[in-house]
Design an enzyme around this catalytic site. Sequence first.
Site, PDB file in Angstrom:
ATOM      1  N   SER A  82      54.935  26.644  32.092  1.00  0.00           N
ATOM      2  CA  SER A  82      55.926  27.429  31.366  1.00  0.00           C
ATOM      3  C   SER A  82      57.298  27.246  31.992  1.00  0.00           C
ATOM      4  O   SER A  82      58.265  27.818  31.540  1.00  0.00           O
ATOM      5  CB  SER A  82      55.544  28.910  31.402  1.00  0.00           C
ATOM      6  OG  SER A  82      55.445  29.335  32.738  1.00  0.00           O
ATOM      7  N   GLY A 212      49.625  42.019  35.959  1.00  0.00           N
ATOM      8  CA  GLY A 212      48.524  41.050  35.978  1.00  0.00           C
ATOM      9  C   GLY A 212      47.993  40.874  37.371  1.00  0.00           C
ATOM     10  O   GLY A 212      48.360  39.929  38.067  1.00  0.00           O
ATOM     11  N   SER A 308      60.624  32.434  46.114  1.00  0.00           N
ATOM     12  CA  SER A 308      60.046  31.208  45.558  1.00  0.00           C
ATOM     13  C   SER A 308      60.889  30.465  44.530  1.00  0.00           C
ATOM     14  O   SER A 308      60.690  29.266  44.327  1.00  0.00           O
ATOM     15  CB  SER A 308      58.651  31.507  44.991  1.00  0.00           C
ATOM     16  OG  SER A 308      58.706  32.580  44.088  1.00  0.00           O
TER      17      SER A 308
HETATM   18  C1  LIG Z   1      54.992  28.938  40.116  1.00  0.00           C
HETATM   19  C2  LIG Z   1      55.766  30.020  40.728  1.00  0.00           C
HETATM   20  C3  LIG Z   1      55.149  31.053  41.434  1.00  0.00           C
HETATM   21  C4  LIG Z   1      53.654  31.157  41.573  1.00  0.00           C
HETATM   22  O1  LIG Z   1      53.136  30.041  42.244  1.00  0.00           O
HETATM   23  P1  LIG Z   1      51.576  29.731  42.201  1.00  0.00           P
HETATM   24  O2  LIG Z   1      51.396  28.518  43.029  1.00  0.00           O
HETATM   25  O3  LIG Z   1      51.196  29.530  40.764  1.00  0.00           O
HETATM   26  O4  LIG Z   1      50.896  30.930  42.743  1.00  0.00           O
HETATM   27  C5  LIG Z   1      55.952  32.006  42.042  1.00  0.00           C
HETATM   28  N1  LIG Z   1      57.297  31.961  41.941  1.00  0.00           N
HETATM   29  C6  LIG Z   1      57.919  30.986  41.256  1.00  0.00           C
HETATM   30  C7  LIG Z   1      59.404  31.009  41.193  1.00  0.00           C
HETATM   31  C8  LIG Z   1      57.183  29.983  40.625  1.00  0.00           C
HETATM   32  O5  LIG Z   1      57.813  29.020  39.951  1.00  0.00           O
END
Ligand SMILES: *Cc1c(COP(=O)(O)O)cnc(C)c1O
Length: 331
Positions: A82, A212, A308
Site C-alpha cells: 500500500s 488492529g 519508521s
Molecule cells: C511498513 C511500515 C511499518 C511496518 O513494518 P512491518 O515490517 O510490516 O512490520 C511501520 N512503519 C512504516 C512507516 C512502514 O512503512
Amino acid sequence: MTQSTLAVQFADIAAAAQRLAGVAHPTPVLTSRQADERSGAQLFFKCENFQRVGAFKFRGAYNAISCLSEEQKRRGVVAFSSGNHAQGMALAARMLGVRATIVMPTDAPAMKLAATREYGAEIILYDRKKEDREVIAARLGQERGLAVIPAYDHPHVIAGQGTAAKELFDSVGELDYLFVSTGGGGLLSGSALSAAALSPRCAVIGVEPEAGNDAQRSLRSGQIVHIDVPDTIADGAQTQHIGKLVLPILQAHVRDIVTVSDDQLRSQIRFFAERMKIVVEGAGALAAAAAMNNVVDIRGKKVGVIVSGGNIDMALFAECMARSAPAIQAT
Ligand SMILES: *Cc1c(COP(=O)(O)O)cnc(C)c1O
C-alpha cells in the site's frame, strides 16, 4: 525455539549492512529534552523518515533485490504494497537496473502512488475490499517469471530491515528498551535480532495500532491471528496478519507487543513537528507514541525508538496539527 532454527540470523543482518553501505542513508539519531521530560526516560529516536524513499523499507527492498540471481534480476520483480514497500522496491530496482511491477490498492495514499510511478515502476491497481493482492502478485510472478518480494515475510527483507536497529546500537550502545512500529513484523523481527546480538538485555517492544492488534494477539497466543483491514491513520501498519517467518523470531526475541490509539498517534505526529521539527507518518509515530505515553513503564531507562517513516499525506498532516491535543500537557 533456539536461534539457529530461525529463518534469519544476525549474520544476515551484518551482510545486509555491508550491501547497504554507501547506498542507504545512515539515518540520524535525534534526542529531545522535552521528550525525555515527558517520558521520564532517555529517548533515542532513530529517524528512518530520513531514509531513501522516506521510510526504512528501502533497506529490505534493496537487500532482497541484491540477493537475487542474475537470471532473476534480468526477469524483474513484483511486490504488493500500500505504499512504502512499493516505493522502496521501485527505487531499489531502478538503482540495481531491475524492472519492478508493483500491485497497489486503488485507495493507497495519492502521494505514495505518485512516488512509486515516478521511480519508474509499473503499477497494477486492485480493489482492497474485493481482491487478494497476494494472489494477484503470485499470478504475475508465474505469468511473467517475476521474483515475488513481499513486504515483510522474506528472509532478505527482514535482514535488511534489521540494519536500522543495528545502526542505532552501533551509535548509542546498549539500551534497556527498544520500541518498534509493527505491521507484518519485518521491522520488528529484524530489530529484535539486532538487539539480541548487540544488546542482549534490551527488552524489545512492538507497537501496533489499537484498531488492529493482531500481532499482539499472535505473539501472546503463539498462533498467527488474521484480522480485517484495520481502520487507522497508520496506513503503513494496516496489515491483516504477521509473517510466518516473523512469528518464531518474535517468540524468541520480543518481550511484548503493545498498542496505541489514533489520537495518541495524532498527538505524537504533532509533537514531532512542533518540538522536533520533523515530519512523521502515522505508522512512523507508533513506537514513539508508546514510549512517550509510558504504555510500558520506562521511567529512568535508556530507550531506543524507531521512527519508521515520514510519508504522510499533507491533508492528514494538517489535520493532525489543527485538531490533535497539544503533545505536551500539564499533568
Ligand atoms: C511498513 C511500515 C511499518 C511496518 O513494518 P512491518 O515490517 O510490516 O512490520 C511501520 N512503519 C512504516 C512507516 C512502514 O512503512
